[in-house]
Scaffold this motif. Sequence first.
Motif, PDB file in Angstrom:
ATOM      1  N   LEU A 184      -3.150  -1.970   7.469  1.00 57.52           N
ATOM      2  CA  LEU A 184      -1.850  -2.215   6.854  1.00 57.52           C
ATOM      3  C   LEU A 184      -2.121  -2.419   5.040  1.00 57.52           C
ATOM      4  O   LEU A 184      -3.021  -2.892   4.717  1.00 57.52           O
ATOM      5  CB  LEU A 184      -1.443  -3.470   7.194  1.00 57.52           C
ATOM      6  N   LEU A 185      -0.922  -1.936   4.343  1.00 57.24           N
ATOM      7  CA  LEU A 185      -0.785  -2.536   3.263  1.00 57.24           C
ATOM      8  C   LEU A 185       0.459  -3.341   3.043  1.00 57.24           C
ATOM      9  O   LEU A 185       1.101  -2.872   3.763  1.00 57.24           O
ATOM     10  CB  LEU A 185      -0.481  -1.307   2.131  1.00 57.24           C
ATOM     11  N   TYR A 186       0.308  -4.435   2.759  1.00 58.42           N
ATOM     12  CA  TYR A 186       1.265  -5.583   2.714  1.00 58.42           C
ATOM     13  C   TYR A 186       2.055  -6.000   1.303  1.00 58.42           C
ATOM     14  O   TYR A 186       1.060  -5.717   0.329  1.00 58.42           O
ATOM     15  CB  TYR A 186       0.988  -6.756   3.424  1.00 58.42           C
ATOM     16  N   ILE A 187       3.025  -6.356   1.190  1.00 54.97           N
ATOM     17  CA  ILE A 187       3.592  -7.122   0.113  1.00 54.97           C
ATOM     18  C   ILE A 187       4.444  -8.345   0.427  1.00 54.97           C
ATOM     19  O   ILE A 187       4.970  -8.383   1.571  1.00 54.97           O
ATOM     20  CB  ILE A 187       4.872  -5.996  -0.485  1.00 54.97           C
ATOM     21  N   PHE A 188       3.938  -9.442  -0.303  1.00 61.70           N
ATOM     22  CA  PHE A 188       4.752 -10.841  -0.213  1.00 61.70           C
ATOM     23  C   PHE A 188       4.819 -11.418  -1.446  1.00 61.70           C
ATOM     24  O   PHE A 188       4.307 -10.897  -2.623  1.00 61.70           O
ATOM     25  CB  PHE A 188       4.139 -11.610   1.034  1.00 61.70           C
ATOM     26  N   GLN A 189       5.946 -12.225  -1.463  1.00 58.31           N
ATOM     27  CA  GLN A 189       6.471 -12.930  -2.671  1.00 58.31           C
ATOM     28  C   GLN A 189       5.614 -14.056  -2.840  1.00 58.31           C
ATOM     29  O   GLN A 189       5.381 -14.718  -1.776  1.00 58.31           O
ATOM     30  CB  GLN A 189       8.103 -13.340  -2.427  1.00 58.31           C
ATOM     31  N   ASP A 190       5.347 -14.730  -4.018  1.00 54.10           N
ATOM     32  CA  ASP A 190       4.805 -15.753  -4.029  1.00 54.10           C
ATOM     33  C   ASP A 190       5.583 -17.033  -3.259  1.00 54.10           C
ATOM     34  O   ASP A 190       6.425 -17.127  -3.588  1.00 54.10           O
ATOM     35  CB  ASP A 190       4.710 -16.100  -5.721  1.00 54.10           C
ATOM     36  N   PRO A 191       4.921 -17.657  -2.213  1.00 57.39           N
ATOM     37  CA  PRO A 191       5.566 -18.679  -1.589  1.00 57.39           C
ATOM     38  C   PRO A 191       5.903 -19.874  -2.521  1.00 57.39           C
ATOM     39  O   PRO A 191       6.869 -20.719  -1.985  1.00 57.39           O
ATOM     40  CB  PRO A 191       4.661 -18.952  -0.613  1.00 57.39           C
ATOM     41  N   GLY A 225       6.108  10.156  -4.032  1.00 56.32           N
ATOM     42  CA  GLY A 225       5.498  11.248  -4.988  1.00 56.32           C
ATOM     43  C   GLY A 225       4.145  11.643  -4.667  1.00 56.32           C
ATOM     44  O   GLY A 225       3.614  12.779  -4.808  1.00 56.32           O
ATOM     45  N   TYR A 226       3.413  10.791  -4.167  1.00 59.52           N
ATOM     46  CA  TYR A 226       2.037  11.110  -3.397  1.00 59.52           C
ATOM     47  C   TYR A 226       2.042  11.805  -2.198  1.00 59.52           C
ATOM     48  O   TYR A 226       1.091  12.483  -1.782  1.00 59.52           O
ATOM     49  CB  TYR A 226       1.117   9.862  -3.690  1.00 59.52           C
ATOM     50  N   ARG A 227       3.187  11.834  -1.700  1.00 61.87           N
ATOM     51  CA  ARG A 227       3.436  12.134  -0.163  1.00 61.87           C
ATOM     52  C   ARG A 227       2.156  11.313   0.609  1.00 61.87           C
ATOM     53  O   ARG A 227       1.681  11.944   1.516  1.00 61.87           O
ATOM     54  CB  ARG A 227       3.230  13.669  -0.402  1.00 61.87           C
ATOM     55  N   SER A 228       1.969  10.208   0.394  1.00 61.96           N
ATOM     56  CA  SER A 228       1.181   9.365   1.386  1.00 61.96           C
ATOM     57  C   SER A 228       1.652   9.365   2.592  1.00 61.96           C
ATOM     58  O   SER A 228       2.801   9.248   3.114  1.00 61.96           O
ATOM     59  CB  SER A 228       1.380   7.759   0.404  1.00 61.96           C
ATOM     60  N   LYS A 229       0.586   9.363   3.376  1.00 64.40           N
ATOM     61  CA  LYS A 229       0.699   9.360   4.876  1.00 64.40           C
ATOM     62  C   LYS A 229       0.949   7.828   5.416  1.00 64.40           C
ATOM     63  O   LYS A 229      -0.134   7.669   6.287  1.00 64.40           O
ATOM     64  CB  LYS A 229      -0.258  10.171   5.643  1.00 64.40           C
ATOM     65  N   VAL A 230       1.522   7.242   5.240  1.00 67.06           N
ATOM     66  CA  VAL A 230       1.525   5.842   5.735  1.00 67.06           C
ATOM     67  C   VAL A 230       3.188   5.786   6.065  1.00 67.06           C
ATOM     68  O   VAL A 230       3.911   6.478   5.693  1.00 67.06           O
ATOM     69  CB  VAL A 230       1.506   4.799   4.695  1.00 67.06           C
ATOM     70  N   LYS A 231       3.311   4.881   7.046  1.00 67.48           N
ATOM     71  CA  LYS A 231       4.684   4.587   7.444  1.00 67.48           C
ATOM     72  C   LYS A 231       5.089   3.307   7.366  1.00 67.48           C
ATOM     73  O   LYS A 231       4.088   2.262   7.548  1.00 67.48           O
ATOM     74  CB  LYS A 231       4.908   4.860   9.288  1.00 67.48           C
ATOM     75  N   LYS A 232       6.234   2.843   7.055  1.00 71.44           N
ATOM     76  CA  LYS A 232       6.837   1.370   6.850  1.00 71.44           C
ATOM     77  C   LYS A 232       6.823   0.805   8.391  1.00 71.44           C
ATOM     78  O   LYS A 232       7.591   1.421   9.210  1.00 71.44           O
ATOM     79  CB  LYS A 232       8.055   1.697   6.025  1.00 71.44           C
ATOM     80  N   ILE A 233       6.406  -0.501   8.367  1.00 72.21           N
ATOM     81  CA  ILE A 233       6.802  -1.301   9.629  1.00 72.21           C
ATOM     82  C   ILE A 233       8.289  -1.544   9.721  1.00 72.21           C
ATOM     83  O   ILE A 233       8.941  -1.810   8.682  1.00 72.21           O
ATOM     84  CB  ILE A 233       6.142  -2.468   9.345  1.00 72.21           C
ATOM     85  N   PRO A 234       8.805  -1.039  10.789  1.00 74.16           N
ATOM     86  CA  PRO A 234      10.211  -0.983  11.198  1.00 74.16           C
ATOM     87  C   PRO A 234      10.851  -2.737  10.733  1.00 74.16           C
ATOM     88  O   PRO A 234      10.065  -3.727  11.101  1.00 74.16           O
ATOM     89  CB  PRO A 234      10.299  -0.784  12.637  1.00 74.16           C
ATOM     90  N   GLU A 235      11.977  -2.520  10.220  1.00 70.52           N
ATOM     91  CA  GLU A 235      12.783  -3.811   9.877  1.00 70.52           C
ATOM     92  C   GLU A 235      12.625  -4.892  10.999  1.00 70.52           C
ATOM     93  O   GLU A 235      12.563  -6.019  10.433  1.00 70.52           O
ATOM     94  CB  GLU A 235      14.160  -3.605   9.779  1.00 70.52           C
ATOM     95  N   LYS A 236      12.683  -4.630  12.182  1.00 69.42           N
ATOM     96  CA  LYS A 236      12.665  -5.482  13.390  1.00 69.42           C
ATOM     97  C   LYS A 236      11.491  -6.428  13.458  1.00 69.42           C
ATOM     98  O   LYS A 236      11.550  -7.447  13.978  1.00 69.42           O
ATOM     99  CB  LYS A 236      12.993  -4.869  14.658  1.00 69.42           C
ATOM    100  N   PHE A 237      10.425  -5.842  12.446  1.00 72.03           N
ATOM    101  CA  PHE A 237       9.195  -6.636  12.477  1.00 72.03           C
ATOM    102  C   PHE A 237       8.943  -7.380  11.313  1.00 72.03           C
ATOM    103  O   PHE A 237       7.973  -8.062  11.053  1.00 72.03           O
ATOM    104  CB  PHE A 237       7.996  -5.829  13.165  1.00 72.03           C
TER     105      PHE A 237
END
Length: 130
Positions: free
Chosen positions: A3-10, A99-111
């Motif tokens: 996984l690649l993840y992103i989160f806001q400073d809590p 732009g890079y045509r990266s072969k990753v998929k976004k985790i669905p919104e429901k998760f």
Amino acid sequence: MHLLYIFQDPLGSNDSKAGKTSHPDVRLGVYQNSYSARSHLAQFDYAFYGSKKAVDNLEKAIKTDFDWDIEQDGRGFSEWIGHHTSAQVLEKVEDIIEGYRSKVKKIPEKFLPLNINNLESFKEWLTDCE
């Protein structure tokens, strides 16, 4: 699973963290160690999944793109992107992926946000999709 993840400073700053993990349960647990779950539940606001190579390459591209906004090098510091909310980082990451045509998929919104309470459901969904 990678996984690649992103989160806001809590704690409320406009800084965000973008990182990678192959063990999201362990990573969420490490982040949870710093807070009571009554104060903050560790979570990934946004996340993408893919092969190790695809996730590694995406993280490198993010660090390159946000170079001037990453204030420090070293473990635990090089993933913090200053003065960008998680939503702003997400926009840039989506541009990088396209732009890079990266072969990753976004985790669905429901998760999302992905946290320890819905991680197993996501893993089951991912197993069913493969």
